[in-house]
Write a protein that holds these residues in place. Structure first.
Motif, mmCIF file in Angstrom:
data_model
loop_
_atom_site.group_PDB
_atom_site.id
_atom_site.type_symbol
_atom_site.label_atom_id
_atom_site.label_comp_id
_atom_site.label_asym_id
_atom_site.label_seq_id
_atom_site.Cartn_x
_atom_site.Cartn_y
_atom_site.Cartn_z
ATOM 1 N N ALA A 24 0.828 -1.203 0.000
ATOM 2 C CA ALA A 24 0.000 0.000 0.000
ATOM 3 C C ALA A 24 0.864 1.256 0.000
ATOM 4 C CB ALA A 24 -0.929 -0.008 1.214
ATOM 5 N N TRP A 25 1.903 1.271 0.857
ATOM 6 C CA TRP A 25 2.822 2.406 0.855
ATOM 7 C C TRP A 25 3.494 2.562 -0.505
ATOM 8 C CZ3 TRP A 25 2.979 6.343 3.912
ATOM 9 C CH2 TRP A 25 2.631 6.243 5.256
ATOM 10 N N GLY A 26 3.913 1.442 -1.083
ATOM 11 C CA GLY A 26 4.579 1.501 -2.390
ATOM 12 C C GLY A 26 3.684 2.067 -3.471
ATOM 13 N N LEU A 27 2.395 1.664 -3.455
ATOM 14 C CA LEU A 27 1.455 2.177 -4.451
ATOM 15 C C LEU A 27 1.245 3.674 -4.276
ATOM 16 C CD1 LEU A 27 -0.565 1.630 -6.739
ATOM 17 C CD2 LEU A 27 -2.290 1.144 -4.986
ATOM 18 N N LEU A 28 1.072 4.120 -3.037
ATOM 19 C CA LEU A 28 0.876 5.548 -2.788
ATOM 20 C C LEU A 28 2.078 6.364 -3.235
ATOM 21 C CD1 LEU A 28 -0.863 5.517 0.710
ATOM 22 C CD2 LEU A 28 -1.760 6.596 -1.340
ATOM 23 N N VAL A 366 -5.130 3.707 -4.698
ATOM 24 C CA VAL A 366 -4.497 4.567 -3.689
ATOM 25 C C VAL A 366 -5.493 4.955 -2.590
ATOM 26 C CG1 VAL A 366 -2.730 5.457 -5.245
ATOM 27 C CG2 VAL A 366 -4.925 6.647 -5.093
ATOM 28 N N ALA A 367 -6.771 5.070 -2.939
ATOM 29 C CA ALA A 367 -7.768 5.369 -1.907
ATOM 30 C C ALA A 367 -7.888 4.197 -0.928
ATOM 31 C CB ALA A 367 -9.121 5.668 -2.553
ATOM 32 N N PHE A 368 -7.907 2.961 -1.450
ATOM 33 C CA PHE A 368 -7.917 1.794 -0.572
ATOM 34 C C PHE A 368 -6.650 1.742 0.275
ATOM 35 C CE2 PHE A 368 -10.852 -0.287 -3.780
ATOM 36 C CZ PHE A 368 -11.952 -0.233 -2.952
ATOM 37 N N ALA A 369 -5.513 2.058 -0.340
ATOM 38 C CA ALA A 369 -4.241 2.017 0.386
ATOM 39 C C ALA A 369 -4.241 3.005 1.545
ATOM 40 C CB ALA A 369 -3.089 2.309 -0.574
ATOM 41 N N ALA A 370 -4.716 4.227 1.293
ATOM 42 C CA ALA A 370 -4.766 5.224 2.367
ATOM 43 C C ALA A 370 -5.724 4.789 3.479
ATOM 44 C CB ALA A 370 -5.192 6.575 1.798
ATOM 45 N N ARG A 371 -6.791 4.116 3.119
ATOM 46 C CA ARG A 371 -7.739 3.629 4.129
ATOM 47 C C ARG A 371 -7.106 2.537 4.979
ATOM 48 N NH1 ARG A 371 -13.502 3.241 4.732
ATOM 49 N NH2 ARG A 371 -14.169 1.264 5.666
ATOM 50 N N LEU A 372 -6.307 1.675 4.358
ATOM 51 C CA LEU A 372 -5.636 0.617 5.106
ATOM 52 C C LEU A 372 -4.595 1.172 6.074
ATOM 53 C CD1 LEU A 372 -5.044 -2.118 2.378
ATOM 54 C CD2 LEU A 372 -6.542 -2.304 4.360
ATOM 55 N N LEU A 382 -1.940 10.751 -0.853
ATOM 56 C CA LEU A 382 -3.190 10.659 -1.613
ATOM 57 C C LEU A 382 -3.573 12.020 -2.189
ATOM 58 C CD1 LEU A 382 -5.598 8.905 -2.486
ATOM 59 C CD2 LEU A 382 -6.693 9.489 -0.310
ATOM 60 N N GLY A 383 -3.366 13.081 -1.417
ATOM 61 C CA GLY A 383 -3.635 14.423 -1.936
ATOM 62 C C GLY A 383 -2.725 14.778 -3.092
ATOM 63 N N PHE A 442 -6.662 13.154 -14.883
ATOM 64 C CA PHE A 442 -8.002 12.863 -14.372
ATOM 65 C C PHE A 442 -7.997 11.885 -13.202
ATOM 66 C CE2 PHE A 442 -8.606 13.796 -18.996
ATOM 67 C CZ PHE A 442 -9.101 15.071 -18.809
ATOM 68 N N LEU A 443 -6.822 11.624 -12.635
ATOM 69 C CA LEU A 443 -6.749 10.736 -11.479
ATOM 70 C C LEU A 443 -7.529 11.301 -10.297
ATOM 71 C CD1 LEU A 443 -5.425 8.075 -10.559
ATOM 72 C CD2 LEU A 443 -3.489 9.428 -9.734
ATOM 73 N N ALA A 444 -7.599 12.624 -10.189
ATOM 74 C CA ALA A 444 -8.323 13.241 -9.073
ATOM 75 C C ALA A 444 -9.798 12.853 -9.067
ATOM 76 C CB ALA A 444 -8.187 14.757 -9.152
ATOM 77 N N ILE A 445 -10.388 12.626 -10.247
ATOM 78 C CA ILE A 445 -11.795 12.230 -10.299
ATOM 79 C C ILE A 445 -11.978 10.869 -9.651
ATOM 80 C CG2 ILE A 445 -13.706 11.658 -11.846
ATOM 81 C CD1 ILE A 445 -12.564 13.663 -13.832
ATOM 82 N N ALA A 446 -11.112 9.916 -9.996
ATOM 83 C CA ALA A 446 -11.220 8.572 -9.434
ATOM 84 C C ALA A 446 -10.959 8.572 -7.933
ATOM 85 C CB ALA A 446 -10.252 7.629 -10.144
ATOM 86 N N THR A 447 -9.924 9.294 -7.496
ATOM 87 C CA THR A 447 -9.638 9.323 -6.054
ATOM 88 C C THR A 447 -10.762 10.016 -5.293
ATOM 89 O OG1 THR A 447 -8.347 11.367 -6.326
ATOM 90 C CG2 THR A 447 -7.145 9.286 -6.397
ATOM 91 N N GLY A 448 -11.342 11.060 -5.878
ATOM 92 C CA GLY A 448 -12.449 11.740 -5.217
ATOM 93 C C GLY A 448 -13.657 10.843 -5.046
ATOM 94 N N PHE A 449 -14.044 10.136 -6.118
ATOM 95 C CA PHE A 449 -15.166 9.210 -6.029
ATOM 96 C C PHE A 449 -14.866 8.094 -5.030
ATOM 97 C CE2 PHE A 449 -16.981 11.324 -9.554
ATOM 98 C CZ PHE A 449 -18.279 10.870 -9.719
ATOM 99 N N ALA A 450 -13.630 7.579 -5.058
ATOM 100 C CA ALA A 450 -13.272 6.484 -4.160
ATOM 101 C C ALA A 450 -13.311 6.929 -2.705
ATOM 102 C CB ALA A 450 -11.879 5.965 -4.508
ATOM 103 N N GLN A 451 -12.758 8.107 -2.413
ATOM 104 C CA GLN A 451 -12.779 8.603 -1.038
ATOM 105 C C GLN A 451 -14.205 8.809 -0.547
ATOM 106 O OE1 GLN A 451 -9.717 11.857 -1.849
ATOM 107 N NE2 GLN A 451 -9.296 11.382 0.292
ATOM 108 N N ALA A 452 -15.060 9.375 -1.405
ATOM 109 C CA ALA A 452 -16.444 9.608 -1.007
ATOM 110 C C ALA A 452 -17.175 8.294 -0.747
ATOM 111 C CB ALA A 452 -17.166 10.412 -2.085
ATOM 112 N N ALA A 453 -16.934 7.297 -1.596
ATOM 113 C CA ALA A 453 -17.606 6.003 -1.419
ATOM 114 C C ALA A 453 -17.087 5.267 -0.184
ATOM 115 C CB ALA A 453 -17.408 5.146 -2.666
#
Length: 565
Positions: A24-28, A366-372, A382-383, A442-453
């Motif tokens: 997870a750290w590596g992906l972020l 990356v949203a899953f990784a930050a949650r873990l 993530l930002g 456009f990565l921000a769109i995916a991370t935004g949707f993922a964080q909200a979900a």
């Protein structure tokens, strides 16, 4: 006692588990580095400078380009605020005949890229165009002796055209905030003798300021990213200066220096947006879940409210849409269309589809990784991964060129050492370069949707799974993915259509002899025959309507009284 010991042991196990997520750290870290690398490369190229060209740019190009860009941003911000806040206020605060219909119609201009609307109005309102021809007929003027209307190919024309397309960003943000306003605060203010105007000025609009800041930030980012509309309308912005300095003057370093000035402008916009939202978060009271009742408008007031909402929709969507339809049918583009259009449409779908898959995988990953991990540094990474949307496409393309060439050279060295032959350019100037640019932007769109979900899923689910020894990949596959599937679909639609419309990065990075629908339309416009590309433009708009309608449905779900929900 045993239960307490069990809870303590489970808590201890979780504390030991959370820091141990190397993947997870590596992906972020990898995704954040992918986004930040073009910016670092751009700064490095710009710092080397171009001693022969820079004095000319500083004296003759930058002053006019900076001034024009600032005036364009200020004009678009003012007009989109007027249209977006005004229409949002009407549909969220008042009830009038036709309100349910215009609630759905107002966001539709987002389906149009700004450059297509600019092409339509430049041709329609030209001195020899149909509108002025009709005016001359009404006035009895037989010989054109100048324009009867304000010139569209101007800074003012660009402000109006871009505002007609971009105001829905402000409208959607403000409508969501206004329709969730608290009835308790409004009733308390009325009991103290405050009138409607005082309540709006002192309570409603200040509480909606974060939404306005967020919507305006998106509007200004899109304005700064635009190249097709500003070039066609003759507005020499910083974005256009980067484009012409790189391609026409052949100076990569000079273009990078102008791009660094744009990065300063982007940083200023981000700082202003965060300053506007600082300390102004608004939370609804759990003790009062009632929404404010809408104020009914009847008779002339209701008709004027309906007209005020229909005008921006008509100018920003209906007029360009009807123009494209008329050109498609009158020119027989459906029957005798260009055979190359099929190939270009295939290239567009391939590039946009590949970028969408990659963007969703990285964004939700990356949203899953930050949650873990649940660490502040993970949130910072993530930002950083979502900063690509703030970088204009022209700047992003320029910053990507150096790293892509460096990777190609490294691969070529390895291949040459093994085979004795070079590998050529594998990334730079290929479909991979365009896909990478789309993904970063456009990565921000995916991370935004993922964080909200993911924010809607209790963290206890993860803790419970970890306490029984479930691995993160198992938790993601069995728990997270099924629950965030609607968010995945929404993000996929938005990313796909944004890739479909993206022009600056595609122009600069696409492979030779490869066109997308956006560049296909652009090529016709630069040759002065935009009408011949009307079918391609219409395809872009029709596909763009899908995510816009979805956004309307999502925003409408917040409105319990919406008649069309």
């Amino acid at each position: 006692m045993i239960a307490g010991r069990g809870r303590r042991s489970a808590s201890f196990a979780l504390r030991r588990l959370r820091p141990r997520h190397p993947l997870a750290w590596g992906l972020l870290v990898a995704v954040a580095a992918l986004v930040l690398t073009p910016v670092a490369s751009l700064v490095a190229i710009g710092s080397r400078g171009d001693p022969e060209l820079w004095p000319h740019l500083a004296a003759y190009v930058l002053p006019d380009a900076v001034a024009t860009t600032l005036m364009l941003l200020a004009g678009v911000a003012a007009l989109t605020t007027l249209i977006g806040v005004g229409t949002a206020w009407l549909v969220a605060v008042h009830d009038f005949p036709g309100r349910g219909l215009v609630t759905w119609l107002l966001p539709l201009p987002l389906a149009f890229p700004t450059y297509i609307v600019a092409y339509v109005y430049a041709d329609t309102l030209d001195t020899l165009g149909p509108v002025q021809g009709a005016l001359r007929g009404l006035l009895g003027i037989t010989v054109p002796a100048g324009s009867l209307l304000p010139e569209v190919r101007s800074l003012g024309g660009a402000v109006v055209v871009m505002s007609l397309v971009l105001y829905p960003y402000v409208y959607l943000a403000m409508r969501a905030m206004l329709q969730a306003r608290s009835a308790a605060l409004t009733e308390a203010a009325r009991l103290l003798g405050a009138g409607g105007f005082r309540i709006a000025r002192a309570i409603t609009l200040p509480m909606a300021r974060p939404a306005l800041a967020a919507g305006l930030a998106l509007v200004l980012m899109e304005t700064l990213n635009d190249i097709g509309a500003t070039e066609y309308l003759g507005v020499r912005t910083l974005t256009l200066a980067v484009f012409t300095t790189w391609l026409n003057r052949g100076s990569l370093a000079g273009a990078a220096q102008i791009a660094c000035v744009m990065l300063v402008a982007v940083a200023a916009l981000i700082a202003l947006e965060r300053h506007a939202r600082r300390g102004r978060s608004v939370a609804a009271s759990s003790a009062d879940s009632r929404a404010c009742r809408r104020v009914p408008l009847a008779g002339r007031a209701g008709a004027l409210a309906l007209l005020a909402c229909l005008v921006p929709v008509g100018l920003g969507f209906a007029v360009p849409f009807v123009f494209l339809l008329r050109e498609v049918f009158t020119r027989g583009l459906l029957v005798g269309f260009d055979p190359d259009l099929v190939r270009h449409a295939g290239s567009t779908v391939m590039l946009a589809g590949g970028a969408t898959v990659l963007t969703l995988a990285l964004g939700f990953g990356v949203a899953f990784a930050a949650r873990l991990i649940r660490r502040r540094r993970a949130g910072a990474l993530l930002g950083a991964a979502g900063l690509g949307y703030a970088v204009p496409g022209t700047v992003l393309a320029l910053g990507l060129l150096g790293p892509l060439v460096a990777v190609d050279e490294a691969i070529g060295s390895v291949v040459r050492a093994l085979t004795g032959h070079g590998a050529g350019l594998l990334l730079a100037g290929s479909a991979a370069a365009v896909t990478i640019a789309y993904t970063i932007r456009f990565l921000a769109i995916a991370t935004g949707f993922a964080q909200a979900a993911l924010a809607r899923l209790p963290v206890d689910l993860d803790d419970a799974a970890a306490s029984v020894g479930a691995r993160p990949r198992r938790v993601v596959a069995a728990v997270h993915l099924p629950l965030v599937r609607p968010a995945l679909l929404g993000a996929a639609l938005l990313v796909f259509v944004d890739c479909l419309k993206e022009l600056p990065a595609t122009l600069l990075l696409r492979p030779l002899n490869t066109e997308t629908l956006a560049t296909y339309v652009y090529q016709f416009a630069t040759r002065g025959s935009f009408e011949e590309g009307a079918l391609a433009a219409l395809l872009i708009v029709l596909v763009g309507l899908v995510p816009v309608i979805r956004m309307v449905r999502l925003s409408d779900d917040l409105d319990p009284d919406a008649p069309l929900a």
